[in-house]
Design a protein around this motif. Structure first.
Motif, short mmCIF file in Angstrom:
data_model
loop_
_atom_site.label_atom_id
_atom_site.label_comp_id
_atom_site.label_asym_id
_atom_site.label_seq_id
_atom_site.Cartn_x
_atom_site.Cartn_y
_atom_site.Cartn_z
N ALA A 8 0.87 -1.18 0.00
CA ALA A 8 0.00 0.00 0.00
C ALA A 8 0.91 1.23 0.00
O ALA A 8 1.72 1.40 0.90
CB ALA A 8 -0.90 0.00 1.23
N SER A 9 0.77 2.05 -1.04
CA SER A 9 1.65 3.19 -1.21
C SER A 9 0.86 4.40 -1.69
O SER A 9 -0.08 4.26 -2.48
CB SER A 9 2.74 2.84 -2.24
N LYS A 10 1.24 5.56 -1.24
CA LYS A 10 0.54 6.78 -1.64
C LYS A 10 1.35 7.55 -2.69
O LYS A 10 0.81 8.04 -3.67
CB LYS A 10 0.27 7.65 -0.42
N HIS A 12 4.32 6.31 -4.14
CA HIS A 12 5.14 5.35 -4.88
C HIS A 12 6.45 4.93 -4.21
O HIS A 12 7.09 4.00 -4.69
CB HIS A 12 5.42 5.83 -6.31
N ALA A 13 6.88 5.58 -3.15
CA ALA A 13 8.14 5.18 -2.51
C ALA A 13 8.05 3.76 -1.94
O ALA A 13 8.97 2.96 -2.09
CB ALA A 13 8.52 6.17 -1.41
N THR A 14 6.94 3.44 -1.31
CA THR A 14 6.77 2.11 -0.74
C THR A 14 6.65 1.06 -1.84
O THR A 14 7.15 -0.05 -1.71
CB THR A 14 5.56 2.07 0.21
N GLU A 15 6.04 1.43 -2.97
CA GLU A 15 6.00 0.54 -4.13
C GLU A 15 7.41 0.23 -4.61
O GLU A 15 7.72 -0.91 -4.98
CB GLU A 15 5.19 1.16 -5.26
N GLU A 16 8.26 1.25 -4.63
CA GLU A 16 9.65 1.04 -5.06
C GLU A 16 10.37 0.06 -4.14
O GLU A 16 11.13 -0.79 -4.61
CB GLU A 16 10.39 2.38 -5.12
N ILE A 17 10.13 0.17 -2.85
CA ILE A 17 10.71 -0.80 -1.91
C ILE A 17 10.18 -2.20 -2.22
O ILE A 17 10.94 -3.17 -2.25
CB ILE A 17 10.40 -0.40 -0.45
N SER A 53 3.47 -1.23 3.91
CA SER A 53 2.60 -0.06 3.83
C SER A 53 3.37 1.20 4.16
O SER A 53 4.26 1.19 5.02
CB SER A 53 1.43 -0.19 4.81
N ALA A 54 2.99 2.26 3.50
CA ALA A 54 3.42 3.58 3.94
C ALA A 54 2.74 3.85 5.28
O ALA A 54 1.69 3.29 5.57
CB ALA A 54 3.02 4.63 2.91
N VAL A 55 3.36 4.71 6.08
CA VAL A 55 2.82 5.04 7.39
C VAL A 55 2.50 6.52 7.44
O VAL A 55 3.33 7.36 7.08
CB VAL A 55 3.84 4.69 8.51
N TYR A 56 1.28 6.82 7.85
CA TYR A 56 0.83 8.20 8.03
C TYR A 56 0.20 8.34 9.40
O TYR A 56 -0.65 7.53 9.77
CB TYR A 56 -0.18 8.59 6.93
N TRP A 60 -0.63 2.35 9.45
CA TRP A 60 -0.57 1.82 8.09
C TRP A 60 -1.73 2.39 7.30
O TRP A 60 -2.78 2.72 7.86
CB TRP A 60 -0.69 0.31 8.13
N MET A 61 -1.58 2.44 6.00
CA MET A 61 -2.65 2.92 5.14
C MET A 61 -3.85 1.98 5.22
O MET A 61 -3.70 0.77 5.43
CB MET A 61 -2.16 3.03 3.69
#
Length: 88
Positions: A8-10, A12-17, A53-56, A60-61
């Motif tokens: 889960a990415s907002k 794209h950085a987490t997608e790249e990981i 997941s990205a964290v906000y 987690w998202m």
């Protein structure tokens, strides 16, 4: 081993990981692919899951949290690794 990397990415950085994880798993001889949580239709034939997941605001998202809730029964039977990406 067939490994599903769910991310889960907002921005794209987490997608790249997730993509780097897929590359490393493939280099180690595994079948691996990355999907967004909403793209997962089945865990049949999957031997393990990597979930990130990205964290906000320390969370987690929602798509990642919903994925865990929806697939919890199947995830209890599989090896699962998790990662987070965000500010400390």
């Amino acid at each position: 081993m067939r490994i599903l990397v769910v991310v889960a990415s907002k921005h794209h950085a987490t997608e790249e990981i997730g993509d780097v994880i897929v590359e490393e798993l493939r280099a180690a001889g595994h079948e691996a692919r990355r999907l967004a949580p909403a793209e997962v239709r089945s865990l049949a034939g999957v031997d393990a899951v990597v979930l990130g997941s990205a964290v906000y605001t320390t969370q987690w998202m929602e798509p990642a949290r919903a994925f865990v809730q929806h697939w919890s029964e199947e995830l209890h039977r599989l090896p699962v690794w998790t990662f987070s990406c965000g500010l400390a």
